[in-house]
Design a protein around this motif. Structure first.
Motif, PDB file in Angstrom:
ATOM      1  N   ALA A 315       0.822  -1.211   0.000  1.00  0.00           N
ATOM      2  CA  ALA A 315       0.000   0.000   0.000  1.00  0.00           C
ATOM      3  C   ALA A 315       0.856   1.261   0.000  1.00  0.00           C
ATOM      4  O   ALA A 315       0.564   2.218  -0.723  1.00  0.00           O
ATOM      5  N   TRP A 316       1.924   1.277   0.794  1.00  0.00           N
ATOM      6  CA  TRP A 316       2.765   2.474   0.849  1.00  0.00           C
ATOM      7  C   TRP A 316       3.485   2.690  -0.481  1.00  0.00           C
ATOM      8  O   TRP A 316       3.517   3.796  -1.019  1.00  0.00           O
ATOM      9  N   THR A 317       4.059   1.638  -1.023  1.00  0.00           N
ATOM     10  CA  THR A 317       4.765   1.740  -2.298  1.00  0.00           C
ATOM     11  C   THR A 317       3.836   2.194  -3.414  1.00  0.00           C
ATOM     12  O   THR A 317       4.241   2.912  -4.326  1.00  0.00           O
ATOM     13  N   SER A 318       2.565   1.809  -3.337  1.00  0.00           N
ATOM     14  CA  SER A 318       1.603   2.130  -4.401  1.00  0.00           C
ATOM     15  C   SER A 318       1.202   3.600  -4.424  1.00  0.00           C
ATOM     16  O   SER A 318       1.000   4.174  -5.497  1.00  0.00           O
ATOM     17  N   VAL A 319       1.071   4.219  -3.248  1.00  0.00           N
ATOM     18  CA  VAL A 319       0.526   5.585  -3.224  1.00  0.00           C
ATOM     19  C   VAL A 319       1.275   6.541  -2.303  1.00  0.00           C
ATOM     20  O   VAL A 319       0.943   7.731  -2.239  1.00  0.00           O
ATOM     21  N   GLY A 320       2.280   6.059  -1.566  1.00  0.00           N
ATOM     22  CA  GLY A 320       2.936   6.901  -0.569  1.00  0.00           C
ATOM     23  C   GLY A 320       4.009   7.802  -1.149  1.00  0.00           C
ATOM     24  O   GLY A 320       4.336   7.761  -2.339  1.00  0.00           O
ATOM     25  N   ASN A 321       4.579   8.637  -0.275  1.00  0.00           N
ATOM     26  CA  ASN A 321       5.705   9.498  -0.627  1.00  0.00           C
ATOM     27  C   ASN A 321       6.709   9.487   0.516  1.00  0.00           C
ATOM     28  O   ASN A 321       6.345   9.705   1.674  1.00  0.00           O
ATOM     29  N   VAL A 347      -5.496   0.399  -4.477  1.00  0.00           N
ATOM     30  CA  VAL A 347      -5.117   1.150  -3.278  1.00  0.00           C
ATOM     31  C   VAL A 347      -5.473   2.615  -3.506  1.00  0.00           C
ATOM     32  O   VAL A 347      -4.931   3.263  -4.393  1.00  0.00           O
ATOM     33  N   ARG A 348      -6.405   3.125  -2.707  1.00  0.00           N
ATOM     34  CA  ARG A 348      -6.851   4.505  -2.871  1.00  0.00           C
ATOM     35  C   ARG A 348      -6.029   5.480  -2.037  1.00  0.00           C
ATOM     36  O   ARG A 348      -5.770   6.607  -2.450  1.00  0.00           O
ATOM     37  N   ASP A 349      -5.632   5.058  -0.870  1.00  0.00           N
ATOM     38  CA  ASP A 349      -4.897   5.959   0.019  1.00  0.00           C
ATOM     39  C   ASP A 349      -4.204   5.146   1.098  1.00  0.00           C
ATOM     40  O   ASP A 349      -4.614   4.024   1.412  1.00  0.00           O
ATOM     41  N   PHE A 350      -3.135   5.714   1.649  1.00  0.00           N
ATOM     42  CA  PHE A 350      -2.404   5.056   2.732  1.00  0.00           C
ATOM     43  C   PHE A 350      -1.637   6.111   3.507  1.00  0.00           C
ATOM     44  O   PHE A 350      -1.062   7.027   2.926  1.00  0.00           O
ATOM     45  N   TRP A 351      -1.656   5.998   4.836  1.00  0.00           N
ATOM     46  CA  TRP A 351      -0.867   6.927   5.635  1.00  0.00           C
ATOM     47  C   TRP A 351      -0.452   6.263   6.943  1.00  0.00           C
ATOM     48  O   TRP A 351      -1.051   5.295   7.398  1.00  0.00           O
TER      49      TRP A 351
END
Length: 374
Positions: A315-321, A347-351
Motif C-alpha cells: 500500500a505504501w509503495t503504491s501511493v505513498g511518498n 489502493v486509494r490511500d495510505f498513511w
C-alpha cells in the motif's frame, strides 16, 4: 583513464544491484549471509542513479546502461523510497464502481500494561484504546494485543477491557486469537475487529502458538462480496534497541555488542523466512480477494518482503511518498509494519498515523476499493 575507471565502477555498481536483488530471493535458512547482501541494495540503487547522472553529463550513450537498469529496478527503488509527487494531497473520493474498505493495522504493544511501559494514570493505555474504539476504519488488525475480560483480577479497573471497548461497544464484530491467558484471566494474542459481519475465521501457527503467528477473518461486505483479511506478526529481530545504537556509536560498543547482535539477527531472519513461506502457501489457496496487515519485523529489502511483493501490492509503495517509517524509536527510517493488497484491489490511500505515539510502532491506515471480477 578517468572515464575508463568510471565505466568500470559503473559496471561494478550495476552488478551490485543485480546481486542485491538476487540476495532478496534467498531465504536465510538456505544461505543466511544473503540477508546482508539484500540490505546493501538501497545503496547500490542510489549509486546506480548517480552513475546515470554522471554519464548524462559526460557521455550520454553510456548513461543508457544505468538508466535502463534503473527503469527495470524502479519497483525495488520504490520499496525504500516511494515517490508519487502527484499524490502529495489526500486522494479524491473513490468512485462508486466497487465497495470501499478502510483498514487500520497497529502493533499496540499490549497497551503498555507492563510496569516499565506505563505512565502516570495509564494515560497512554487509555488514549490508545479510546483512539482505536473511535476509529472510522471498517477493519482493525491489532498485533501484540492485550485484553482483560470481565472477571479479570485487576487493580486497573476496566482500562484494559479492550475487546468490549473496541469491539461490541463500538459496533464491531471481533475475533481474538489468544496465545496466552495468565493466572489473573488476562488475554494476550492478536485481534481483528470489523464493522462487516465475520463469516469465517482461523489461526495460522508456526509450530507452537506464540505471539508470532497469523490469523484471518472472512468478511461479508454490503455488496455481498466476501473478502479475507489476514493479520500476522513475524519473529522479531530479537535485538534490543540500546544494543543496536551502542554497536554503531563506538568501536568499543561494536566489539562488545556486535557478535551477539549478529547471532540474534541471523536467528530472527531464519525464523521469519520460514514463517513467511508458510503464510504465502496459505495465501495461494484463498478463494477471496485478500488484504494483508503485518508487523513483518523486517525491512523492505528482505526475503520476507520480497515474497509478499511478488504477489501483492504494497500500500505504501503504491501511493505513498517518502520512506514511510513505522518504527517509533531511536533507529531511523525503519518501515517494518506494512499493508498489502491482492490484485482485485485498488489502493486509494495510505498513511502512517504519526499522531499516535503510544506504542513503539505507529499505526497505519489504508483505503482500498474492490475492482469488478474479470
Amino acid at each position: 583513464m578517468r572515464r575508463s575507471f568510471a565505466f568500470k565502477c559503473t559496471l561494478l555498481v550495476m552488478g551490485w544491484v543485480l546481486v542485491g536483488i538476487a540476495c532478496e530471493q534467498i531465504p536465510a535458512y538456505t544461505f543466511w549471509p544473503a540477508i546482508f547482501g539484500a540490505l546493501t541494495l538501497p545503496v547500490a540503487l542510489g549509486l546506480n542513479l548517480l552513475a546515470a547522472g554522471y554519464w548524462l553529463l559526460r557521455r550520454w550513450p553510456v548513461a543508457l546502461l544505468p538508466l535502463a537498469l534503473a527503469v527495470l529496478t524502479w519497483p525495488h527503488f520504490q520499496r525504500g523510497l516511494a515517490l508519487h509527487p502527484l499524490r502529495l494531497t489526500t486522494a479524491a473520493e473513490p468512485a462508486t464502481a466497487g465497495p470501499v474498505v478502510q483498514v487500520l493495522s497497529a502493533n499496540v504493544r499490549i497497551f503498555n500494561v507492563y510496569p516499565q511501559l506505563r505512565n502516570d494514570g495509564l494515560q497512554s493505555s487509555k488514549e490508545m484504546v479510546r483512539w482505536l474504539a473511535e476509529s472510522k476504519a471498517d477493519v482493525l488488525c491489532l498485533q501484540e494485543f492485550y485484553n482483560e475480560p470481565a472477571g479479570t483480577k485487576s487493580a486497573d479497573g476496566n482500562v484494559f477491557r479492550a475487546m468490549d471497548k473496541i469491539g461490541r461497544q463500538a459496533g464491531r464484530e471481533s475475533f481474538l486469537s489468544k496465545t496466552l491467558t495468565n493466572s489473573a484471566g488476562a488475554e494476550f494474542g492478536m485481534a481483528i475487529f470489523s464493522r462487516h459481519p465475520i463469516v469465517n475465521k482461523g489461526t495460522i501457527q508456526f509450530g507452537k502458538l506464540t505471539q508470532n503467528h497469523g490469523m484471518w477473518a472472512d468478511l461479508r461486505l454490503p455488496s455481498q462480496d466476501t473478502i479475507r483479511v489476514y493479520s500476522f506478526h513475524l519473529q522479531s529481530m530479537s535485538m534490543d534497541e540500546k544494543d543496536i545504537v551502542d554497536s554503531y556509536s563506538s568501536k568499543s560498543g561494536l566489539k562488545k555488542k556486535g557478535l551477539g547482535l549478529l547471532r540474534r539477527f541471523k536467528r530472527g531472519a531464519v525464523l521469519r523466512h520460514a514463517q513467511i513461506d508458510t503464510l504465502v502457501n496459505r495465501f495461494a489457496k484463498c478463494p477471496y480477494p485478500i488484504l494483508l496487515c503485518a508487523d513483518l519485523n523486517d525491512v523492505p529489502y528482505s526475503y520476507s518482503y520480497d515474497k509478499l511483493a511478488d504477489g501483492f501490492q504494497n500500500a505504501w509503495t503504491s501511493v505513498g511518498n517518502g520512506v514511510g517509517s513505522t518504527y517509533n524509536g531511536r533507529i531511523p527510517f525503519l518501515r517494518i509494519d506494512n499493508q498489502f493488497a491482492g490484485p482485485r484491489w485498488q489502493v486509494r490511500d495510505f498513511w502512517v498515523n504519526y499522531e499516535i505515539p503510544y506504542s513503539d510502532h505507529y499505526p497505519t491506515t489504508a483505503t482500498y476499493q474492490l475492482k469488478p471480477k474479470q
